[in-house]
Design an enzyme around this catalytic site. Structure first.
Site, PDB file in Angstrom:
ATOM      1  N   LYS A  40      29.274  73.598  32.637  1.00  0.00           N
ATOM      2  CA  LYS A  40      28.620  73.711  33.953  1.00  0.00           C
ATOM      3  C   LYS A  40      27.815  75.013  33.996  1.00  0.00           C
ATOM      4  O   LYS A  40      26.683  75.049  34.460  1.00  0.00           O
ATOM      5  CB  LYS A  40      29.670  73.744  35.054  1.00  0.00           C
ATOM      6  CG  LYS A  40      29.162  74.223  36.403  1.00  0.00           C
ATOM      7  CD  LYS A  40      30.200  74.184  37.502  1.00  0.00           C
ATOM      8  CE  LYS A  40      30.995  75.417  37.595  1.00  0.00           C
ATOM      9  NZ  LYS A  40      30.340  76.574  38.252  1.00  0.00           N
ATOM     10  N   ASN A  41      28.421  76.104  33.453  1.00  0.00           N
ATOM     11  CA  ASN A  41      27.797  77.421  33.602  1.00  0.00           C
ATOM     12  C   ASN A  41      26.785  77.747  32.514  1.00  0.00           C
ATOM     13  O   ASN A  41      26.346  78.891  32.399  1.00  0.00           O
ATOM     14  CB  ASN A  41      28.887  78.500  33.680  1.00  0.00           C
ATOM     15  CG  ASN A  41      29.721  78.310  34.941  1.00  0.00           C
ATOM     16  OD1 ASN A  41      29.307  77.595  35.872  1.00  0.00           O
ATOM     17  ND2 ASN A  41      30.900  78.892  34.983  1.00  0.00           N
ATOM     18  N   CYS A 137      31.849  79.162  45.072  1.00  0.00           N
ATOM     19  CA  CYS A 137      33.249  79.259  45.523  1.00  0.00           C
ATOM     20  C   CYS A 137      33.458  80.516  46.367  1.00  0.00           C
ATOM     21  O   CYS A 137      32.911  81.559  46.109  1.00  0.00           O
ATOM     22  CB  CYS A 137      34.166  79.310  44.305  1.00  0.00           C
ATOM     23  SG  CYS A 137      34.010  77.858  43.298  1.00  0.00           S
ATOM     24  N   ASP A 327      38.122  82.495  35.187  1.00  0.00           N
ATOM     25  CA  ASP A 327      38.202  81.068  35.552  1.00  0.00           C
ATOM     26  C   ASP A 327      39.405  80.384  34.942  1.00  0.00           C
ATOM     27  O   ASP A 327      39.740  79.262  35.297  1.00  0.00           O
ATOM     28  CB  ASP A 327      36.946  80.324  35.085  1.00  0.00           C
ATOM     29  CG  ASP A 327      35.697  80.898  35.689  1.00  0.00           C
ATOM     30  OD1 ASP A 327      34.612  80.621  35.175  1.00  0.00           O
ATOM     31  OD2 ASP A 327      35.822  81.654  36.660  1.00  0.00           O
ATOM     32  N   ARG A 435      32.211  69.312  41.512  1.00  0.00           N
ATOM     33  CA  ARG A 435      31.164  70.309  41.259  1.00  0.00           C
ATOM     34  C   ARG A 435      31.201  70.764  39.815  1.00  0.00           C
ATOM     35  O   ARG A 435      30.190  71.137  39.239  1.00  0.00           O
ATOM     36  CB  ARG A 435      31.376  71.552  42.143  1.00  0.00           C
ATOM     37  CG  ARG A 435      30.694  71.540  43.479  1.00  0.00           C
ATOM     38  CD  ARG A 435      30.670  72.930  44.093  1.00  0.00           C
ATOM     39  NE  ARG A 435      30.084  73.881  43.159  1.00  0.00           N
ATOM     40  CZ  ARG A 435      30.468  75.163  43.049  1.00  0.00           C
ATOM     41  NH1 ARG A 435      31.452  75.609  43.779  1.00  0.00           N
ATOM     42  NH2 ARG A 435      29.890  75.970  42.184  1.00  0.00           N
TER      43      ARG A 435
HETATM   44  C1  EPZ Z   1      29.647  83.319  36.911  1.00  0.00           C
HETATM   45  O1  EPZ Z   1      29.615  83.693  38.271  1.00  0.00           O
HETATM   46  C2  EPZ Z   1      30.316  81.956  36.878  1.00  0.00           C
HETATM   47  N1  EPZ Z   1      29.529  81.029  37.686  1.00  0.00           N
HETATM   48  C3  EPZ Z   1      31.732  82.062  37.438  1.00  0.00           C
HETATM   49  O2  EPZ Z   1      32.335  80.793  37.335  1.00  0.00           O
HETATM   50  C4  EPZ Z   1      32.516  83.063  36.598  1.00  0.00           C
HETATM   51  O3  EPZ Z   1      33.819  83.201  37.145  1.00  0.00           O
HETATM   52  C5  EPZ Z   1      31.795  84.405  36.624  1.00  0.00           C
HETATM   53  O4  EPZ Z   1      30.440  84.248  36.140  1.00  0.00           O
HETATM   54  C6  EPZ Z   1      32.489  85.455  35.772  1.00  0.00           C
HETATM   55  O5  EPZ Z   1      32.530  85.039  34.451  1.00  0.00           O
HETATM   56  C7  EPZ Z   1      28.375  80.519  37.179  1.00  0.00           C
HETATM   57  O6  EPZ Z   1      27.970  80.816  36.065  1.00  0.00           O
HETATM   58  C8  EPZ Z   1      27.623  79.568  38.062  1.00  0.00           C
HETATM   59  P1  EPZ Z   1      29.401  87.627  38.092  1.00  0.00           P
HETATM   60  P2  EPZ Z   1      28.703  84.933  38.743  1.00  0.00           P
HETATM   61  O7  EPZ Z   1      28.049  87.979  38.556  1.00  0.00           O
HETATM   62  O8  EPZ Z   1      27.548  85.075  37.844  1.00  0.00           O
HETATM   63  C9  EPZ Z   1      30.189  91.145  41.203  1.00  0.00           C
HETATM   64  C10 EPZ Z   1      33.250  78.799  38.147  1.00  0.00           C
HETATM   65  O9  EPZ Z   1      34.327  78.463  38.640  1.00  0.00           O
HETATM   66  N2  EPZ Z   1      28.744  91.125  41.475  1.00  0.00           N
HETATM   67  O10 EPZ Z   1      29.767  87.812  36.647  1.00  0.00           O
HETATM   68  O11 EPZ Z   1      28.455  84.782  40.197  1.00  0.00           O
HETATM   69  C11 EPZ Z   1      30.888  89.877  41.688  1.00  0.00           C
HETATM   70  O12 EPZ Z   1      31.177  89.974  43.066  1.00  0.00           O
HETATM   71  C12 EPZ Z   1      32.600  80.107  38.564  1.00  0.00           C
HETATM   72  O13 EPZ Z   1      32.606  78.139  37.292  1.00  0.00           O
HETATM   73  C13 EPZ Z   1      28.210  92.085  42.327  1.00  0.00           C
HETATM   74  O14 EPZ Z   1      28.916  92.938  42.843  1.00  0.00           O
HETATM   75  O15 EPZ Z   1      29.748  86.134  38.494  1.00  0.00           O
HETATM   76  C14 EPZ Z   1      32.121  89.841  40.828  1.00  0.00           C
HETATM   77  O16 EPZ Z   1      33.112  90.701  41.376  1.00  0.00           O
HETATM   78  C15 EPZ Z   1      33.484  80.878  39.510  1.00  0.00           C
HETATM   79  N3  EPZ Z   1      26.874  92.058  42.584  1.00  0.00           N
HETATM   80  C16 EPZ Z   1      31.639  90.419  39.496  1.00  0.00           C
HETATM   81  O17 EPZ Z   1      30.423  91.127  39.786  1.00  0.00           O
HETATM   82  C17 EPZ Z   1      26.033  91.119  42.017  1.00  0.00           C
HETATM   83  O18 EPZ Z   1      24.814  91.151  42.277  1.00  0.00           O
HETATM   84  C18 EPZ Z   1      31.354  89.364  38.440  1.00  0.00           C
HETATM   85  O19 EPZ Z   1      30.458  88.420  39.012  1.00  0.00           O
HETATM   86  C19 EPZ Z   1      26.602  90.142  41.156  1.00  0.00           C
HETATM   87  C20 EPZ Z   1      27.952  90.171  40.897  1.00  0.00           C
END
Ligand code: EPZ
Length: 455
Positions: A40-41, A137, A327, A435
């Site tokens: 998915k990702n 989510c 995840d 999803r």
């Molecule tokens: C991706 O989310 C995945 N989703 C998530 O999978 C996964 O858990 C996550 O990466 C971590 O590996 C998709 O790829 C669609 P991040 P993403 O930016 O990119 C903070 C699933 O179930 N952050 O790596 O949104 C954020 O709040 C989903 O498939 C900021 O502060 O995750 C978090 O604490 C759930 N500011 C941390 O960084 C920003 O601008 C990591 O988030 C962006 C992120």
């Protein structure tokens, strides 16, 4: 659907269920073989990347999940034609990209986080991007400040409005030096999708290097991009003038594979996950084995099974790749309720990812969530201010309950818990799972689960 699935699917039908509900009679080990297809990702990001090309792209092993539907809707709103030319194979033709009507885009608002990744490609193609409020989510407040700061560094102007974000780049997009405060997957993808056509070189420090990121880099390289990943997680991108379409088979979904593995452990079953590969699951496999699970690596997949004997408690810290994926913790925690002893899961990526444990506690689990996290002598991952910890004391017997699903991975954990519990559970809002888990009802049927479902 093949006859096995059709019959089992029919068996799952029972009058009287409201839509989007499933009734599960737990206590039966899950046994059999299922196939896991594209991640998915990754697949959703690869579809966005097609927007950058002058010619059509072909993406294979695309999972039939609603997040792919959201991205398809977004691409079509911008004039990209998306055709399923064979099962799981998409032809994406960006020849006629045009401005979209915001109403079309807004209709997709709130259903996924992927739209944020359209910013760079749309700025390159149209000089403007309209992004609706994001979904995804509820596992923390999920800010996009890293994304917006990166786009500004390339020269974009960001206007936040009540319905979303409008970006323009009057002077074009130029290569930039960017350092991420945290190795964010999405922000890394944002930079990659913007830098490949920017003028000049981009240096991205503290980048995420998850397998899905590396697969996206492989796709961009096929398109003509020049990207190098340094040993210290610094990524250099040399902007080029144009990119052509790609032909790519998506990486398998390691999150789905790990979810079914945890289901095999929790139900004391035996599941062959076709398409799963060892290299992307190494950290998970170590914890799975330490918890008392067994696995056999085959060329066409991995067999995950409960070899008998007690499950053992583990201490896990989620982290960025190659650490233990955030995840993976939710499905695993269900199995840990059966471990003989005290397990600890430190969630260091998101600040609110244990909400799903409320339902497990209602089913009889003994779980305490420490919202400020806890110290642990065996720590390897540096503490983050936002982290939380869950302490799971087992073994406990789960009993059936009525459950409302909160989010994707938590929702799948509720399915596993219901399959593990003695008695009947009714799970509502089960559509969220579609999803990210392709054909999960059919897969439950193929693995011998005892359930009634009204889709
Ligand atoms: C991706 O989310 C995945 N989703 C998530 O999978 C996964 O858990 C996550 O990466 C971590 O590996 C998709 O790829 C669609 P991040 P993403 O930016 O990119 C903070 C699933 O179930 N952050 O790596 O949104 C954020 O709040 C989903 O498939 C900021 O502060 O995750 C978090 O604490 C759930 N500011 C941390 O960084 C920003 O601008 C990591 O988030 C962006 C992120």
């Amino acid at each position: 659907m093949n006859s096995l699935v059709t019959d089992a699917h029919k068996a799952g039908k029972r009058v009287g269920l409201t839509s989007d509900q499933i009734v599960i009679r737990g206590g039966k080990p899950l046994e059999g073989r299922i196939e896991v297809r594209g991640a998915k990702n990754l697949a959703t990001k690869a579809m966005v990347a097609a927007l950058l090309a002058d010619t059509p792209s072909t993406l294979k092993d695309v999972p039939n999940i609603s997040d792919v539907g959201v991205v398809t809707g977004m691409l079509e709103a911008y004039g990209v034609s998306v055709t399923e030319v064979a099962p799981g194979e998409l032809l994406l033709d960006p020849s006629n990209v045009e401005k979209a009507h915001f109403a079309q885009i807004d209709a997709l608002a709130g259903s996924s986080r992927i739209p944020i990744l359209f910013c760079g490609p749309l700025l390159h193609r149209l000089g403007e991007a309209l992004i609706p409020d994001l979904g995804g989510c509820r596992i923390g407040d999920r800010p996009i400040d890293f994304h917006m700061d990166a786009l500004r560094a390339f020269g974009a102007i960001v206007d936040k409005s009540y319905e979303g974000i409008r970006l323009t780049a009057p002077n074009g997009l130029k290569g930039a030096e960017i350092e991420l405060p945290y190795p964010s997957v999405g922000a890394t993808e944002q930079v990659l999708l913007t830098a490949v056509l920017a003028q000049g070189v981009t240096e991205l420090k503290n980048a995420a290097i998850e397998p899905e990121i590396m697969d996206l880099i492989a796709i961009l390289q096929k398109m003509g991009a020049i990207i190098s990943v340094e040993p210290n997680r610094v990524i250099f991108i040399e902007g080029v003038d144009k990119l052509h379409g790609y032909n790519h088979r998506a990486l398998f979904d390691r999150n789905e594979a790990a979810s079914w593995a945890s289901a095999a452990l929790a139900t004391e079953g035996d599941i062959f996950v076709g398409g799963a590969k060892q290299s992307e699951l190494m950290t998970f496999l170590n914890i799975f084995r330490k918890a008392g699970g067994a696995f056999d690596i085959h060329e066409d997949g991995i067999r995950f099974y409960h070899p008998g004997g007690p499950l053992k408690p583990v201490v896990v810290e989620t982290d960025v790749h190659p650490g233990f994926m955030t995840d993976w913790q939710q499905p695993l925690i269900v199995a840990l309720t059966k471990a003989e002893g005290i397990s600890i899961v430190h969630e260091t990526v998101y600040e609110n990812r244990f909400g799903f444990t409320d339902a497990l506690i209602k089913m009889g689990a003994n779980i305490v969530v420490h919202k400020e996290g806890i110290e642990s002598v065996t720590r390897r991952v540096p503490r983050r201010p936002l982290e939380q910890a869950a302490v799971i004391t087992g073994p406990t017997k789960l009993h059936g309950a009525d459950i409302e699903i909160p989010d994707l991975r938590g929702g799948f954990s509720h399915l596993i818990a219901a399959l593990t519990a003695e008695g009947e559970s009714t799970i509502s809002n089960v559509g969220i799972i579609s999803r990210g888990y392709e054909h999960f009802i059919d897969k439950l049927a193929m693995l011998g689960a005892d359930f009634d479902y009204e889709g």
